[in-house]
Design a protein around this motif. Structure first.
Motif, PDB file in Angstrom:
ATOM      1  N   ASP A  58      53.427 -59.540  29.744  1.00  9.91           N
ATOM      2  CA  ASP A  58      52.394 -59.121  28.802  1.00  9.91           C
ATOM      3  C   ASP A  58      51.689 -60.306  28.160  1.00  9.91           C
ATOM      4  N   ARG A  59      52.354 -61.451  28.089  1.00  8.58           N
ATOM      5  CA  ARG A  59      51.665 -62.645  27.589  1.00  8.58           C
ATOM      6  C   ARG A  59      50.556 -63.043  28.552  1.00  8.58           C
ATOM      7  N   LEU A  60      50.818 -62.916  29.844  1.00 11.74           N
ATOM      8  CA  LEU A  60      49.790 -63.221  30.831  1.00 11.74           C
ATOM      9  C   LEU A  60      48.658 -62.194  30.769  1.00 11.74           C
ATOM     10  N   LEU A  61      49.037 -60.926  30.648  1.00 14.51           N
ATOM     11  CA  LEU A  61      48.022 -59.874  30.542  1.00 14.51           C
ATOM     12  C   LEU A  61      47.183 -60.048  29.277  1.00 14.51           C
ATOM     13  N   GLU A  62      47.851 -60.433  28.189  1.00 15.86           N
ATOM     14  CA  GLU A  62      47.137 -60.626  26.925  1.00 15.86           C
ATOM     15  C   GLU A  62      46.085 -61.713  27.053  1.00 15.86           C
ATOM     16  N   ALA A  63      46.404 -62.771  27.798  1.00 17.75           N
ATOM     17  CA  ALA A  63      45.437 -63.852  27.974  1.00 17.75           C
ATOM     18  C   ALA A  63      44.182 -63.353  28.688  1.00 17.75           C
ATOM     19  N   VAL A  64      44.386 -62.581  29.759  1.00 18.04           N
ATOM     20  CA  VAL A  64      43.247 -62.018  30.488  1.00 18.04           C
ATOM     21  C   VAL A  64      42.488 -61.031  29.600  1.00 18.04           C
ATOM     22  N   TRP A  65      43.231 -60.224  28.847  1.00 19.77           N
ATOM     23  CA  TRP A  65      42.622 -59.198  27.979  1.00 19.77           C
ATOM     24  C   TRP A  65      41.734 -59.852  26.918  1.00 19.77           C
ATOM     25  N   ARG A  66      42.207 -60.925  26.306  1.00 18.47           N
ATOM     26  CA  ARG A  66      41.413 -61.597  25.273  1.00 18.47           C
ATOM     27  C   ARG A  66      40.125 -62.158  25.860  1.00 18.47           C
ATOM     28  N   GLU A  67      40.228 -62.804  27.017  1.00 18.92           N
ATOM     29  CA  GLU A  67      39.022 -63.323  27.656  1.00 18.92           C
ATOM     30  C   GLU A  67      38.055 -62.195  27.988  1.00 18.92           C
ATOM     31  N   ALA A  68      38.611 -61.067  28.451  1.00 15.97           N
ATOM     32  CA  ALA A  68      37.761 -59.932  28.824  1.00 15.97           C
ATOM     33  C   ALA A  68      37.022 -59.375  27.613  1.00 15.97           C
ATOM     34  N   VAL A  91      32.862 -59.106  27.244  1.00 13.64           N
ATOM     35  CA  VAL A  91      32.111 -57.888  26.912  1.00 13.64           C
ATOM     36  C   VAL A  91      31.306 -58.092  25.634  1.00 13.64           C
ATOM     37  N   LYS A  92      31.970 -58.637  24.595  1.00 13.64           N
ATOM     38  CA  LYS A  92      31.299 -58.819  23.308  1.00 13.64           C
ATOM     39  C   LYS A  92      30.085 -59.729  23.432  1.00 13.64           C
ATOM     40  N   ASP A  93      30.212 -60.791  24.219  1.00 11.82           N
ATOM     41  CA  ASP A  93      29.104 -61.741  24.377  1.00 11.82           C
ATOM     42  C   ASP A  93      28.087 -61.290  25.419  1.00 11.82           C
ATOM     43  N   ASP A 153      41.196 -67.932  20.183  1.00  9.32           N
ATOM     44  CA  ASP A 153      40.315 -67.225  19.262  1.00  9.32           C
ATOM     45  C   ASP A 153      40.192 -65.787  19.748  1.00  9.32           C
ATOM     46  N   VAL A 154      40.140 -64.834  18.841  1.00 13.56           N
ATOM     47  CA  VAL A 154      40.068 -63.421  19.201  1.00 13.56           C
ATOM     48  C   VAL A 154      38.832 -62.825  18.545  1.00 13.56           C
ATOM     49  N   PRO A 155      38.021 -62.070  19.296  1.00 16.11           N
ATOM     50  CA  PRO A 155      36.857 -61.451  18.665  1.00 16.11           C
ATOM     51  C   PRO A 155      37.282 -60.453  17.597  1.00 16.11           C
ATOM     52  N   ASP A 156      36.501 -60.316  16.577  1.00 17.70           N
ATOM     53  CA  ASP A 156      36.796 -59.332  15.531  1.00 17.70           C
ATOM     54  C   ASP A 156      36.811 -57.938  16.145  1.00 17.70           C
ATOM     55  N   PHE A 157      37.896 -57.227  15.859  1.00 19.84           N
ATOM     56  CA  PHE A 157      38.056 -55.884  16.435  1.00 19.84           C
ATOM     57  C   PHE A 157      37.299 -54.880  15.566  1.00 19.84           C
ATOM     58  N   THR A 158      35.991 -54.949  15.645  1.00 22.62           N
ATOM     59  CA  THR A 158      35.137 -54.124  14.803  1.00 22.62           C
ATOM     60  C   THR A 158      34.894 -52.762  15.451  1.00 22.62           C
ATOM     61  N   PRO A 159      34.489 -51.771  14.670  1.00 17.50           N
ATOM     62  CA  PRO A 159      34.130 -50.476  15.254  1.00 17.50           C
ATOM     63  C   PRO A 159      33.036 -50.602  16.310  1.00 17.50           C
ATOM     64  N   GLU A 160      32.130 -51.560  16.116  1.00 18.84           N
ATOM     65  CA  GLU A 160      31.055 -51.751  17.081  1.00 18.84           C
ATOM     66  C   GLU A 160      31.608 -52.226  18.432  1.00 18.84           C
ATOM     67  N   LEU A 161      32.577 -53.157  18.396  1.00 18.40           N
ATOM     68  CA  LEU A 161      33.174 -53.635  19.645  1.00 18.40           C
ATOM     69  C   LEU A 161      33.951 -52.515  20.328  1.00 18.40           C
ATOM     70  N   VAL A 162      34.692 -51.739  19.546  1.00 18.43           N
ATOM     71  CA  VAL A 162      35.454 -50.622  20.115  1.00 18.43           C
ATOM     72  C   VAL A 162      34.509 -49.620  20.772  1.00 18.43           C
ATOM     73  N   ASP A 163      33.412 -49.278  20.076  1.00 19.15           N
ATOM     74  CA  ASP A 163      32.452 -48.330  20.633  1.00 19.15           C
ATOM     75  C   ASP A 163      31.800 -48.878  21.898  1.00 19.15           C
ATOM     76  N   LEU A 164      31.495 -50.176  21.902  1.00 14.77           N
ATOM     77  CA  LEU A 164      30.872 -50.794  23.065  1.00 14.77           C
ATOM     78  C   LEU A 164      31.786 -50.686  24.284  1.00 14.77           C
ATOM     79  N   ILE A 165      33.047 -51.063  24.108  1.00 15.66           N
ATOM     80  CA  ILE A 165      33.990 -51.041  25.224  1.00 15.66           C
ATOM     81  C   ILE A 165      34.306 -49.614  25.655  1.00 15.66           C
TER      82      ILE A 165
END
Length: 477
Positions: A181-191, A195-197, A255-267
């Motif tokens: 899950d540490r490896l998955l977390e790294a990919v997840w954060r980049e992903a 999306v956010k950018d 660094d982790v993007p802010d988990f805002t409602p806007e990011l959640v809705d976007l994804i």
């Protein structure tokens, strides 16, 4: 304590997968989950598991165990050799559950937690007896389970998990989120950043994984993939060539993007557009069918998880023989069917070939015999297609010895569905060969003796219907 009883506490996605893994490997399973929909959800998971897990194997799994849903905590634990907790990831809840498990579970039972994040020291902080046994979804198909905790308990747990076809990975030191899950977390954060950018959509990121490195990872993992990328010079050359890139500002892992409602809705919106037209159950079935196909490909070379399946299959108990030995007893995988949903004609031949191979093993003409330079070669086959066979059907083949004359062997395979319907027959003629001399020779020693015993046992049997037929021959009126 019953040697082959598991208790599953919590019947969600992961808990249901644990139920299926143990149940389909012959264990009795008791489930405790007060959630009103737990039984329905687990039965749906089992429906998927029954069509997929046996399809990985060319031999039958043990008879399915007994499943019980218990409303009493103590009754669920009574006699269990394995207890698996799969409740939500709240530490206070896990402390409460594990206090009860430690008090009520049999003293020799393994108690595992499916936690993906908590360390054993956190789970045992209030005196609980528990190790981390972290699986991956779907638990009934993916073999990996991370074990973290007291060494003796982890070793005992590993032996049990191997017996149900899993691959236990004992983590040397406890660490947050373990290894995978540490490896998955790294990919997840980049992903999330991509999306956010607005660099990529959820679908484009998924395509990048499944069309590229995901296919390599399934067979080689990370380091072996990079070793190959280094060419003939190997890993040192790869690291010398690409090591400096580690200093470049590519990643946002710290660094982790802010988990805002806007990011959640976007994804969520992009994910709905990507696969919202399919139900979760349909996606699970699609996932399982694809996993079965990938895993069956990997088992041919014993690569990665394919090697786990091969080793587990070798440990399965043999089918009890009658006068006619059972040479195949298996479930028909989805990959054997065609556009009509029926078993493709080529796989009738494949099933018959498996029966011939199994008969060779029974008389001692096994892998070691072949390595010595001797084996049987198929010269001629005749297959009759008599009834439809579908994915998920049980396929049973019995084999009759029609004749053995020196170097010649004449066999007749009868293929029946689970309902007893004769689905096909395959008559096959083989010659015993010496590889080094490149000529046919009569078998000798133990193989000749075993073959003679089968021939004698079958000599008084009636000639099976269809034996000696040829293409186009009309059936007797």
């Amino acid at each position: 304590m019953t040697e082959r009883k598991a208790a599953v506490i919590g019947g969600g996605v992961i808990g249901g997968g644990w139920v299926a893994r143990f149940l389909l490997n012959g264990w009795d399973v008791a489930v405790y989950d007060p959630e009103p929909e737990a039984e329905r959800k687990i039965q749906e998971v089992l429906q998927n598991a029954r069509r997929s897990l046996p399809a990985l194997y060319d031999r039958a799994l043990p008879d399915e165990g007994h499943l019980a849903f218990q409303s009493d905590f103590g009754e669920a634990l009574d006699g269990a050799a394995w207890v698996q907790e799969s409740v939500p990831e709240r530490l206070e809840l896990k402390h409460q559950i594990h206090a009860d498990l430690t008090a009520l579970a049999p003293p020799n039972a393994i108690i595992g937690s499916s936690t993906s994040g908590f360390k054993p020291s956190e789970l045992t902080a209030q005196g609980a007896r528990v190790i981390v046994a972290h699986p991956f979804n779907p638990v009934y198909l993916l073999p990996l389970v991370e074990l973290v905790g007291e060494a003796g308990q982890c070793a005992d747990a590993a032996a049990i998990l191997r017996s149900v076809g899993m691959y236990p990975l004992i983590v040397r030191k406890e660490i947050d989120a373990h290894i995978a899950d540490r490896l998955l977390e790294a990919v997840w954060r980049e992903a999330l950043w991509l999306v956010k950018d607005e660099i990529a959509t959820t679908e484009e990121i998924d395509e990048a994984i499944r069309m590229g490195f995901g296919l390599r990872w399934a067979q080689m993992g990370l380091f072996e993939t990079y070793r190959v990328a280094g060419g003939e010079a190997g890993m040192k050359h790869f690291m010398a060539q690409f090591g400096p890139a580690l200093e470049w500002p590519w990643t946002k892992l710290m660094d982790v993007p802010d988990f805002t409602p806007e990011l959640v809705d976007l994804i969520a919106g992009q994910s709905d557009a990507q696969s919202g037209h399919l139900s979760i159950r349909a996606l699970e079935r699609l996932r399982d069918d694809n996993l079965v196909g990938i895993l069956r490909s990997l088992r041919r070379t014993k690569s990665g998880a394919g090697g786990v399946i091969v080793d587990h299959e070798a440990s399965l108990p043999p089918v009890m023989e009658s006068v006619l030995p059972v040479t195949v007893l298996r479930q028909v995988p989805e990959t054997w069917t065609d556009y009509n949903g029926h078993m493709n004609e080529a796989h009738y031949l494949e099933a018959g070939a498996q029966a011939s191979d199994r008969f060779m093993e029974m008389i001692g003409a096994d892998a070691a015999y072949i390595a010595s330079g001797l084996s049987y070669f198929t010269v001629e086959n005749h297959v009759r297609y008599l009834a439809e066979v579908h994915a998920g059907d049980e396929l049973k083949i019995t084999t009759q010895v029609l004749a053995t004359e020196g170097k010649k062997l004449h066999l007749f395979h009868s293929m029946t569905r689970g309902d007893g319907t004769l689905a096909a027959t395959m008559e096959t003629f083989l010659l015993h060969m010496d590889f080094q001399a490149r000529k046919s020779v009569a078998p000798q020693g133990a193989v000749a003796e075993a073959l003679a015993q089968y021939a004698a046992a079958h000599r008084g049997l009636a000639m099976p219907d269809g034996a000696g037929r040829f293409v186009g021959q009309r059936a007797a009126q």
